[in-house]
Scaffold this active site. Structure first.
Site, mmCIF file in Angstrom:
data_model
loop_
_atom_site.group_PDB
_atom_site.id
_atom_site.type_symbol
_atom_site.label_atom_id
_atom_site.label_comp_id
_atom_site.label_asym_id
_atom_site.label_seq_id
_atom_site.Cartn_x
_atom_site.Cartn_y
_atom_site.Cartn_z
ATOM 1 N N SER A 1 -4.348 1.062 6.097
ATOM 2 C CA SER A 1 -3.447 0.994 4.935
ATOM 3 C C SER A 1 -2.417 2.099 5.097
ATOM 4 O O SER A 1 -2.754 3.282 4.996
ATOM 5 C CB SER A 1 -4.216 1.220 3.636
ATOM 6 O OG SER A 1 -5.280 0.333 3.518
ATOM 7 N N LYS B 1 -0.977 -4.647 -0.136
ATOM 8 C CA LYS B 1 -2.117 -3.721 -0.179
ATOM 9 C C LYS B 1 -1.836 -2.569 -1.159
ATOM 10 O O LYS B 1 -2.736 -2.130 -1.886
ATOM 11 C CB LYS B 1 -2.386 -3.174 1.223
ATOM 12 C CG LYS B 1 -3.425 -2.065 1.299
ATOM 13 C CD LYS B 1 -4.824 -2.503 0.900
ATOM 14 C CE LYS B 1 -5.780 -1.318 0.919
ATOM 15 N NZ LYS B 1 -7.123 -1.653 0.444
ATOM 16 N N LYS C 1 -3.811 8.988 -0.937
ATOM 17 C CA LYS C 1 -2.764 8.532 -0.005
ATOM 18 C C LYS C 1 -2.159 7.210 -0.488
ATOM 19 O O LYS C 1 -0.936 7.035 -0.516
ATOM 20 C CB LYS C 1 -3.409 8.396 1.374
ATOM 21 C CG LYS C 1 -2.597 7.769 2.473
ATOM 22 C CD LYS C 1 -2.995 6.366 2.891
ATOM 23 C CE LYS C 1 -4.441 6.064 3.100
ATOM 24 N NZ LYS C 1 -4.753 4.686 3.447
HETATM 25 P P1 NAD Z 1 -12.596 6.688 8.061
HETATM 26 O O1 NAD Z 1 -12.031 8.036 7.856
HETATM 27 O O2 NAD Z 1 -14.041 6.443 7.757
HETATM 28 O O3 NAD Z 1 -12.346 6.186 9.569
HETATM 29 C C1 NAD Z 1 -11.154 6.412 10.261
HETATM 30 C C2 NAD Z 1 -11.452 6.423 11.750
HETATM 31 O O4 NAD Z 1 -10.215 6.596 12.451
HETATM 32 C C3 NAD Z 1 -12.372 7.571 12.191
HETATM 33 O O5 NAD Z 1 -13.517 7.052 12.847
HETATM 34 C C4 NAD Z 1 -11.512 8.385 13.164
HETATM 35 O O6 NAD Z 1 -12.211 8.838 14.298
HETATM 36 C C5 NAD Z 1 -10.482 7.373 13.592
HETATM 37 N N1 NAD Z 1 -9.272 8.046 14.075
HETATM 38 C C6 NAD Z 1 -8.427 8.860 13.401
HETATM 39 N N2 NAD Z 1 -7.475 9.338 14.216
HETATM 40 C C7 NAD Z 1 -7.722 8.813 15.440
HETATM 41 C C8 NAD Z 1 -7.110 8.947 16.715
HETATM 42 N N3 NAD Z 1 -6.049 9.719 16.891
HETATM 43 N N4 NAD Z 1 -7.651 8.262 17.756
HETATM 44 C C9 NAD Z 1 -8.745 7.472 17.596
HETATM 45 N N5 NAD Z 1 -9.368 7.317 16.402
HETATM 46 C C10 NAD Z 1 -8.859 7.988 15.346
HETATM 47 O O7 NAD Z 1 -11.673 5.701 7.187
HETATM 48 P P2 NAD Z 1 -12.035 4.249 6.606
HETATM 49 O O8 NAD Z 1 -12.660 4.409 5.258
HETATM 50 O O9 NAD Z 1 -12.701 3.438 7.657
HETATM 51 O O10 NAD Z 1 -10.541 3.688 6.372
HETATM 52 C C11 NAD Z 1 -9.695 3.268 7.429
HETATM 53 C C12 NAD Z 1 -8.469 2.603 6.818
HETATM 54 O O11 NAD Z 1 -8.892 1.469 6.040
HETATM 55 C C13 NAD Z 1 -7.669 3.513 5.884
HETATM 56 O O12 NAD Z 1 -6.303 3.247 6.017
HETATM 57 C C14 NAD Z 1 -8.163 3.091 4.503
HETATM 58 O O13 NAD Z 1 -7.203 3.358 3.502
HETATM 59 C C15 NAD Z 1 -8.403 1.603 4.713
HETATM 60 N N6 NAD Z 1 -9.401 0.983 3.834
HETATM 61 C C16 NAD Z 1 -10.591 1.597 3.598
HETATM 62 C C17 NAD Z 1 -11.512 0.974 2.756
HETATM 63 C C18 NAD Z 1 -12.850 1.613 2.427
HETATM 64 O O14 NAD Z 1 -13.513 1.153 1.484
HETATM 65 N N7 NAD Z 1 -13.295 2.635 3.149
HETATM 66 C C19 NAD Z 1 -11.229 -0.268 2.174
HETATM 67 C C20 NAD Z 1 -10.012 -0.887 2.478
HETATM 68 C C21 NAD Z 1 -9.106 -0.238 3.309
#
Ligand code: NAD
Length: 296
Positions: free
Chosen positions: A99, A174, A242
């Site tokens: 997102s 979104k 964010k």
């Molecule tokens: P998270 O923090 O659990 O996971 C993010 C992952 O990205 C981590 O494993 C990290 O290692 C990886 N990452 C970051 N920088 C990196 C890089 N330079 N190289 C390789 N990997 C890298 O976050 P999340 O909760 O899984 O959310 C991910 C996205 O999905 C976000 O944009 C969030 O807004 C969106 N989202 C989350 C949810 C939820 O319920 N958690 C629901 C819908 C959307």
């Protein structure tokens, strides 16, 4: 030999881990890269291949799925000598499910096109549970042909999958989603404090409320968080902060007023400032409790 497209997956967090596992279950080969070793071990255990870098993960991939926190991380993994655009093969399709701001998606699609790489933005709603159960809502921005190509893959991850318009449109939808979810959680949190202070049985109240017009997916998914004060993420307040920034900024750009959204954005920011950024967004309850004079 499988004829399915080869998938690279960058970002194996709360969402990316279960989503990539659903692709493995559907028969796709998945090569992943993320920053935490335990998440890489989890992918290997589920039958995926682990790469040592983004370049290694994407070099043979037909489709590259990215699921990282926000615009700066999407830019970090996409650009530069070690990034996706320099290392993916020509004709590869990037499906960015993070997102992020609509403008970041538009810019990425333009920069990728110059290298013969295609992009769609495909952010999701449904939370960790929706990711595990493969019932996510997926809002897509990009071209019809690219959407059609990605659709079988997206169908292994979600249930409601809609092409919303050109690049960035998925992110705009979104952003609206995050506005609705935050306001809904805030309303539920206010109702919880009101009901408890009134001495009503909270479990009974939430059950009957969820059967009527006040019912919602938020209430269904977050009821137990409220009842048990369980704020393990889930969806972190940091990420919703964010997203409230994205939606308030995007709305200002088009001249749309979000009076209630603006207030809830401030409540999310305040929760974060008080050290609750790592908690689930249902922790908005803690903000209402503080405002109502309760110890949290
Ligand atoms: P998270 O923090 O659990 O996971 C993010 C992952 O990205 C981590 O494993 C990290 O290692 C990886 N990452 C970051 N920088 C990196 C890089 N330079 N190289 C390789 N990997 C890298 O976050 P999340 O909760 O899984 O959310 C991910 C996205 O999905 C976000 O944009 C969030 O807004 C969106 N989202 C989350 C949810 C939820 O319920 N958690 C629901 C819908 C959307």
């Amino acid at each position: 030999m499988s004829t399915l497209p080869k998938i690279a997956w960058i970002g194996l967090g709360i969402m990316g881990s279960p989503m990539s596992e659903n692709l493995l279950k559907a028969g796709y080969s998945v090569t992943g890269f993320t920053l935490e070793q335990d998440k890489l071990d989890r992918l290997a255990k589920a039958g995926g291949s682990v790469a040592g870098s983004i370049a290694e993960a994407v070099k043979d991939a037909d489709v590259i799925i990215t699921m990282v926190p926000a615009s700066p991380q999407v830019e970090a993994i996409s650009y530069g000598p070690e990034g996706i655009l320099e290392n993916a093969k020509q004709g590869a399709l990037i499906v960015d499910m993070s997102s992020i701001t609509p403008q970041t998606s538009v810019d990425l699609a333009k920069n990728a096109a110059e290298k013969g790489i295609r992009v769609i933005d495909a952010p999701v709603s449904g939370g960790e549970a929706g990711a595990i159960e493969a019932v996510l809502s997926i809002m897509v921005g990009g071209g019809q042909a690219d959407f059609d190509e990605a659709l079988p893959i997206l169908e292994a991850l979600g249930k409601t999958i809609v092409l919303c318009g050109p690049h960035g449109s998925g992110q705009t939808v979104k952003a609206a989603n995050q506005l609705i979810v935050a306001v809904n959680i805030q309303a539920c949190a206010e109702a919880v404090v009101f009901l408890e202070k009134s001495g009503v049985n909270l479990q009974a109240a939430l059950d009957v409320l969820n059967g009527g017009l006040a019912g919602s997916t938020v209430l269904t998914r977050k009821k137990d968080n409220f009842l048990n004060r369980d704020f393990k993420p889930g969806f972190r307040i940091d990420l919703h902060h964010k997203d409230m920034g994205i939606v308030t900024d995007a709305a200002r750009n088009v001249g749309a007023a979000l009076p209630v959204g603006a207030v809830v954005a401030q409540l999310v920011a305040s929760l974060r400032a008080q050290g609750d950024g790592g908690l689930d967004h249902s922790a908005l309850l803690r903000a209402v409790e503080r405002l109502s004079g309760q110890q949290v």
